[in-house]
Design a protein around this motif. Sequence first.
Motif, mmCIF file in Angstrom:
data_model
loop_
_atom_site.group_PDB
_atom_site.id
_atom_site.type_symbol
_atom_site.label_atom_id
_atom_site.label_comp_id
_atom_site.label_asym_id
_atom_site.label_seq_id
_atom_site.Cartn_x
_atom_site.Cartn_y
_atom_site.Cartn_z
ATOM 1 N N UNK A 152 0.816 -1.215 0.000
ATOM 2 C CA UNK A 152 0.000 0.000 0.000
ATOM 3 C C UNK A 152 0.852 1.268 0.000
ATOM 4 N N UNK A 153 2.129 1.148 0.361
ATOM 5 C CA UNK A 153 3.030 2.295 0.331
ATOM 6 C C UNK A 153 3.532 2.561 -1.092
ATOM 7 N N UNK A 154 3.262 1.623 -2.001
ATOM 8 C CA UNK A 154 3.630 1.800 -3.391
ATOM 9 C C UNK A 154 5.107 1.650 -3.682
ATOM 10 N N UNK A 155 5.830 1.074 -2.772
ATOM 11 C CA UNK A 155 7.278 0.958 -2.955
ATOM 12 C C UNK A 155 7.680 -0.486 -3.227
ATOM 13 N N UNK A 156 8.939 -0.643 -3.540
ATOM 14 C CA UNK A 156 9.508 -1.972 -3.681
ATOM 15 C C UNK A 156 9.575 -2.618 -2.296
ATOM 16 N N UNK A 157 9.584 -3.949 -2.280
ATOM 17 C CA UNK A 157 9.635 -4.677 -1.012
ATOM 18 C C UNK A 157 10.775 -5.679 -1.070
ATOM 19 N N UNK A 158 11.667 -5.607 -0.080
ATOM 20 C CA UNK A 158 12.700 -6.625 0.057
ATOM 21 C C UNK A 158 12.289 -7.546 1.202
ATOM 22 N N UNK A 159 12.278 -8.848 0.918
ATOM 23 C CA UNK A 159 11.888 -9.856 1.894
ATOM 24 C C UNK A 159 13.131 -10.643 2.302
ATOM 25 N N UNK A 160 13.442 -10.599 3.576
ATOM 26 C CA UNK A 160 14.574 -11.341 4.113
ATOM 27 C C UNK A 160 14.062 -12.610 4.769
ATOM 28 N N UNK A 161 14.723 -13.728 4.492
ATOM 29 C CA UNK A 161 14.385 -15.001 5.136
ATOM 30 C C UNK A 161 15.654 -15.620 5.701
ATOM 31 N N UNK A 162 15.467 -16.566 6.601
ATOM 32 C CA UNK A 162 16.618 -17.181 7.249
ATOM 33 C C UNK A 162 17.283 -18.249 6.394
ATOM 34 N N UNK A 163 16.513 -18.976 5.607
ATOM 35 C CA UNK A 163 17.043 -20.186 4.988
ATOM 36 C C UNK A 163 16.419 -20.432 3.620
ATOM 37 N N UNK A 164 17.249 -20.558 2.597
ATOM 38 C CA UNK A 164 16.746 -20.926 1.277
ATOM 39 C C UNK A 164 16.180 -22.340 1.357
ATOM 40 N N UNK A 165 14.976 -22.513 0.841
ATOM 41 C CA UNK A 165 14.341 -23.827 0.849
ATOM 42 C C UNK A 165 13.459 -24.073 2.051
ATOM 43 N N UNK A 166 13.493 -23.175 3.049
ATOM 44 C CA UNK A 166 12.626 -23.311 4.222
ATOM 45 C C UNK A 166 11.228 -22.793 3.919
ATOM 46 N N UNK A 167 10.328 -22.991 4.849
ATOM 47 C CA UNK A 167 8.931 -22.580 4.653
ATOM 48 C C UNK A 167 8.774 -21.091 4.377
ATOM 49 N N UNK A 168 9.439 -20.186 5.109
ATOM 50 C CA UNK A 168 9.292 -18.766 4.764
ATOM 51 C C UNK A 168 9.731 -18.472 3.322
ATOM 52 N N UNK A 169 10.862 -19.021 2.903
ATOM 53 C CA UNK A 169 11.354 -18.832 1.539
ATOM 54 C C UNK A 169 10.370 -19.407 0.524
ATOM 55 N N UNK A 170 9.998 -20.661 0.700
ATOM 56 C CA UNK A 170 9.111 -21.324 -0.258
ATOM 57 C C UNK A 170 7.767 -20.628 -0.376
ATOM 58 N N UNK A 171 7.236 -20.166 0.729
ATOM 59 C CA UNK A 171 5.939 -19.481 0.708
ATOM 60 C C UNK A 171 6.046 -18.153 -0.030
ATOM 61 N N UNK A 172 7.106 -17.402 0.224
ATOM 62 C CA UNK A 172 7.295 -16.131 -0.475
ATOM 63 C C UNK A 172 7.511 -16.346 -1.974
ATOM 64 N N UNK A 173 8.218 -17.390 -2.354
ATOM 65 C CA UNK A 173 8.402 -17.690 -3.776
ATOM 66 C C UNK A 173 7.038 -17.917 -4.430
ATOM 67 N N UNK A 174 6.162 -18.661 -3.760
ATOM 68 C CA UNK A 174 4.817 -18.889 -4.297
ATOM 69 C C UNK A 174 4.023 -17.583 -4.407
ATOM 70 N N UNK A 175 4.255 -16.652 -3.498
ATOM 71 C CA UNK A 175 3.511 -15.393 -3.488
ATOM 72 C C UNK A 175 4.048 -14.368 -4.496
#
Length: 143
Positions: A57-80
Amino acid sequence: MISVLVSTHGSTAKGLIETTEMICGKQSQCEAVSFAMGQSTDDFQQQLQQKLKNLQSFGSEIVCFVDLKGGTPFNTLVRLMADFPNIEIVTGVNVPMLLETFMQRDDVNLPTLLPDIIQAGTQGIERYNMASMSVDESSDEDF
């Protein structure tokens, strides 16, 4: 301003943001999303979607930091990524990465900032032990 989302297994995401804010001050457009033990991936995905919508909603770019490539946070963000094409995902989040991001995100775009984020993250990793310490007092490093 580039928006920031940090997502990790457990409560590390919130702690990393709080630690970095102790150094550089309270941050806006910054969200933490923790993947809790026993939490369903559907519930976790909904949490991520809501936080990304808020940041978008701020209209800006978003950088998403995750702890581990291949983990649930990473995989979920890739799907999104299909629904949020303005996000970039960076793995191996640490305090130097967040500090670099918070210090520069008002002044540059995300493609310009990403190499500095990666460099800060890797340069923040060093090994120290008694054998590596210099006996020459004149070579003291500032910490």
